[in-house]
Design a protein around this motif. Sequence first.
Motif: not given
Length: 319
Positions: A166-171, A181-193
């Motif tokens: 998701v991070d690569a596609d979002s970028l 980017l209006s909103e994002q859901a992330i993991t505890d490590e900060g990666k976008q889900t």
Amino acid sequence: MTMNQEPILDIAHLAHIELLTPKPTESLDFFRNLLGMEVVHSEGQSVFLRGWGDQQLYSLKLTEAKQAGLGHVGLRTVSPSALERRAQDLEESGLGLGWSDGDYGHGRSYRFTDADGHNLEIYYDAEKYAVPDHLKPGLKNMPQKYSARGASVTQLDHINLFSSNVDADSLFYRKQLGFKLSEQAITDEGKQTTAWLHVTNKSYDLAISLDKSGSRGRFHHAAFKVESPEMVLRAADVFLDNGIFIEAPPNKHVAGQTMFVYVYEPGGNRIEVCAGGFLIFSPDWETVTWTPEERKKGLAWGTPLPSTFHTYGTPDASK
């Protein structure tokens, strides 16, 4: 795209999508009679449809294929020069596929893939919708008269793509096409889900969700808008009466705040009927971030989405 650069304002809106279906007759009946869309053209193995509020000629190209899934996404630019600028940047990104002469209803387009392999095109020249006499509205600033058939969807609202990264596609969408980017859901490590992105003032025109199957380029869902939350409830009854599997009954999302119902159309693609949501007017909107703990609370009213919502996509990875 760094913070001090001027924003890219070359993409006008999400124009259309092509969905693939192994059951073309049944899928066409779903979109035409249950969603209430109008057929504007048929060509080869494809049928082109529109909602009664679509401002472009069509928003859905339905194509017969061996497997369900996404054929391509069409984005319209704000001008011919914007098309050239984006095409040049996409070519330099290494993900460009080159120019085509266009498709039904629009002129030449530049075709490319995103970081995960979904097929897209951008174009500017587009044929205007010439409303037939039997669909002429009472008010001349309406595209056509109200459709009183099935769920009566107004227009294509947004799409959701599955992605292995998701991070690569979002970028990619932000850097190459100017999505915000209006909103994002992330993991505890900060990666976008999940990433919710927009080019209009809607809270999002495009969502990208993590595909835990590891597959690339799969499709999650297409969302068609209705006029009110009550119409979402009406849509659910239409699906119930016609034997359409309802994956997630009417409820309210946290991100975007839309009311929804999710179903599988006969070909296998997930379809959302939605209403509501918020608009963004601030040029300095700050991305809203949802943590794993916050996401555990479920939907806006506390209930969860079914597990299939996070695993099922098209083509079906389990087959």
